[in-house]
Design a protein around this motif. Sequence first.
Motif, mmCIF file in Angstrom:
data_model
loop_
_atom_site.group_PDB
_atom_site.id
_atom_site.type_symbol
_atom_site.label_atom_id
_atom_site.label_comp_id
_atom_site.label_asym_id
_atom_site.label_seq_id
_atom_site.Cartn_x
_atom_site.Cartn_y
_atom_site.Cartn_z
ATOM 1 N N GLY A 1 -44.153 -7.166 -29.399
ATOM 2 C CA GLY A 1 -45.353 -6.429 -29.785
ATOM 3 C C GLY A 1 -45.293 -4.983 -29.320
ATOM 4 N N LEU A 2 -44.771 -4.766 -28.115
ATOM 5 C CA LEU A 2 -44.602 -3.410 -27.608
ATOM 6 C C LEU A 2 -43.583 -2.653 -28.456
ATOM 7 C CD1 LEU A 2 -45.085 -1.166 -25.523
ATOM 8 C CD2 LEU A 2 -43.354 -2.277 -24.076
ATOM 9 N N PHE B 1 -41.720 -8.515 -12.715
ATOM 10 C CA PHE B 1 -40.696 -8.381 -13.747
ATOM 11 C C PHE B 1 -41.180 -7.555 -14.936
ATOM 12 C CE2 PHE B 1 -38.503 -9.823 -17.590
ATOM 13 C CZ PHE B 1 -37.184 -9.592 -17.218
ATOM 14 N N GLU B 2 -42.425 -7.765 -15.364
ATOM 15 C CA GLU B 2 -42.890 -7.118 -16.596
ATOM 16 C C GLU B 2 -42.863 -5.592 -16.542
ATOM 17 O OE1 GLU B 2 -45.981 -7.877 -20.186
ATOM 18 O OE2 GLU B 2 -46.682 -8.359 -18.173
ATOM 19 N N PRO B 3 -43.276 -4.948 -15.453
ATOM 20 C CA PRO B 3 -43.149 -3.480 -15.428
ATOM 21 C C PRO B 3 -41.694 -3.018 -15.526
ATOM 22 C CG PRO B 3 -44.696 -4.195 -13.754
ATOM 23 C CD PRO B 3 -44.049 -5.436 -14.312
ATOM 24 N N TRP B 4 -40.785 -3.750 -14.910
ATOM 25 C CA TRP B 4 -39.363 -3.422 -14.993
ATOM 26 C C TRP B 4 -38.878 -3.565 -16.429
ATOM 27 C CZ3 TRP B 4 -34.783 -6.626 -15.443
ATOM 28 C CH2 TRP B 4 -33.592 -5.967 -15.120
ATOM 29 N N LEU B 5 -39.266 -4.639 -17.075
ATOM 30 C CA LEU B 5 -38.908 -4.872 -18.475
ATOM 31 C C LEU B 5 -39.488 -3.768 -19.367
ATOM 32 C CD1 LEU B 5 -37.803 -6.758 -20.744
ATOM 33 C CD2 LEU B 5 -40.010 -7.935 -20.662
ATOM 34 N N THR B 6 -40.737 -3.403 -19.135
ATOM 35 C CA THR B 6 -41.385 -2.358 -19.928
ATOM 36 C C THR B 6 -40.682 -1.022 -19.747
ATOM 37 O OG1 THR B 6 -43.498 -3.502 -19.762
ATOM 38 C CG2 THR B 6 -43.576 -1.174 -20.351
ATOM 39 N N LYS B 7 -40.292 -0.705 -18.528
ATOM 40 C CA LYS B 7 -39.587 0.544 -18.256
ATOM 41 C C LYS B 7 -38.271 0.585 -19.033
ATOM 42 C CE LYS B 7 -37.899 3.334 -14.425
ATOM 43 N NZ LYS B 7 -37.837 3.457 -12.970
ATOM 44 N N ILE B 8 -37.553 -0.507 -19.031
ATOM 45 C CA ILE B 8 -36.294 -0.576 -19.782
ATOM 46 C C ILE B 8 -36.571 -0.388 -21.269
ATOM 47 C CG2 ILE B 8 -34.409 -2.108 -20.496
ATOM 48 C CD1 ILE B 8 -34.508 -3.271 -17.625
ATOM 49 N N CYS B 9 -37.604 -1.027 -21.772
ATOM 50 C CA CYS B 9 -37.960 -0.922 -23.183
ATOM 51 C C CYS B 9 -38.307 0.518 -23.557
ATOM 52 C CB CYS B 9 -39.118 -1.857 -23.512
ATOM 53 S SG CYS B 9 -39.614 -1.832 -25.240
ATOM 54 N N VAL B 10 -39.150 1.164 -22.777
ATOM 55 C CA VAL B 10 -39.565 2.539 -23.074
ATOM 56 C C VAL B 10 -38.368 3.481 -23.017
ATOM 57 C CG1 VAL B 10 -40.939 4.493 -22.223
ATOM 58 C CG2 VAL B 10 -41.967 2.220 -22.411
ATOM 59 N N LEU C 1 -49.385 1.832 -23.830
ATOM 60 C CA LEU C 1 -49.081 1.184 -22.551
ATOM 61 C C LEU C 1 -50.335 0.905 -21.731
ATOM 62 C CD1 LEU C 1 -45.868 3.094 -21.394
ATOM 63 C CD2 LEU C 1 -46.025 0.847 -22.479
ATOM 64 N N CYS C 2 -51.229 1.874 -21.646
ATOM 65 C CA CYS C 2 -52.395 1.719 -20.760
ATOM 66 C C CYS C 2 -53.533 0.918 -21.372
ATOM 67 C CB CYS C 2 -52.895 3.084 -20.324
ATOM 68 S SG CYS C 2 -51.746 3.929 -19.223
ATOM 69 N N THR D 1 -47.908 2.191 -13.068
ATOM 70 C CA THR D 1 -46.849 1.463 -13.768
ATOM 71 C C THR D 1 -46.434 2.197 -15.040
ATOM 72 O OG1 THR D 1 -47.774 -0.591 -12.894
ATOM 73 C CG2 THR D 1 -46.213 -0.789 -14.707
ATOM 74 N N ALA D 2 -47.405 2.736 -15.763
ATOM 75 C CA ALA D 2 -47.093 3.497 -16.971
ATOM 76 C C ALA D 2 -46.290 4.746 -16.624
ATOM 77 C CB ALA D 2 -48.365 3.865 -17.720
ATOM 78 N N ALA D 3 -46.676 5.417 -15.551
ATOM 79 C CA ALA D 3 -45.949 6.616 -15.126
ATOM 80 C C ALA D 3 -44.508 6.272 -14.775
ATOM 81 C CB ALA D 3 -46.652 7.261 -13.939
ATOM 82 N N ALA D 4 -44.315 5.156 -14.082
ATOM 83 C CA ALA D 4 -42.953 4.739 -13.733
ATOM 84 C C ALA D 4 -42.148 4.402 -14.988
ATOM 85 C CB ALA D 4 -43.000 3.536 -12.787
ATOM 86 N N ALA D 5 -42.779 3.720 -15.933
ATOM 87 C CA ALA D 5 -42.081 3.350 -17.168
ATOM 88 C C ALA D 5 -41.698 4.580 -17.977
ATOM 89 C CB ALA D 5 -42.946 2.418 -18.009
ATOM 90 N N LEU D 6 -42.559 5.593 -17.955
ATOM 91 C CA LEU D 6 -42.311 6.806 -18.736
ATOM 92 C C LEU D 6 -41.530 7.861 -17.955
ATOM 93 C CD1 LEU D 6 -45.834 7.103 -20.388
ATOM 94 C CD2 LEU D 6 -43.701 6.385 -21.492
ATOM 95 N N LYS D 7 -41.328 7.613 -16.664
ATOM 96 C CA LYS D 7 -40.642 8.556 -15.782
ATOM 97 C C LYS D 7 -41.352 9.914 -15.759
ATOM 98 C CE LYS D 7 -36.034 6.597 -16.111
ATOM 99 N NZ LYS D 7 -34.640 6.849 -16.459
#
Length: 164
Positions: free
Chosen positions: A21-22, A57-66, A126-127, A136-142
């Motif tokens: 979905g993401l 796990f999910e934030p790590w997975l989301t970061k990889i996806c983004v 994301l938010c 978490t969003a900031a980390a995923a988006l760097k």
Amino acid sequence: MKGVRAVTDELIVKYGRRLYGLCIALCRDRDMADDLYQETWLKVLKGLRTYDRERDFEPWLTKICVNTYKSLRRKRRLSPVYDGFSTSEEKERAMASVPMREDGEDRELRDAVSRLPEKLRVAVILCYFYDMDIRTAAAALKIPEGTVKSRLNRARSILREVLE
């Protein structure tokens, strides 16, 4: 100890639907979303040994996806103005797949979100659609947390204007 395949299968069952979905929400194109989904899981498998099991796990997975999404976008040289859809029906199907936080949200909101500038749209997805907190969003988006807040504020302002 579980084998890699068993662990992978469990992760896909648990997080696969939400990840897909993401991917759809980010890409707005089913073919690109399929590529993103597969690339994300490949990177997860390659990095699973280095994953810190003390963290969610999910934030790590989301970061990889983004990050994979950004990389695919660069590779395909997509213009942020081009919305990636060949038909309006394709666009509607993709936006309909984005989970909304509340029932009753109408098509007008989905369309308005889909027309936001890329950076704002990703922060909103994301938010608000995936219930990520700012950190978490900031980390995923760097990017810094303040930048996420700023993007969300700007997106809300644009959406308010468009929907009024």
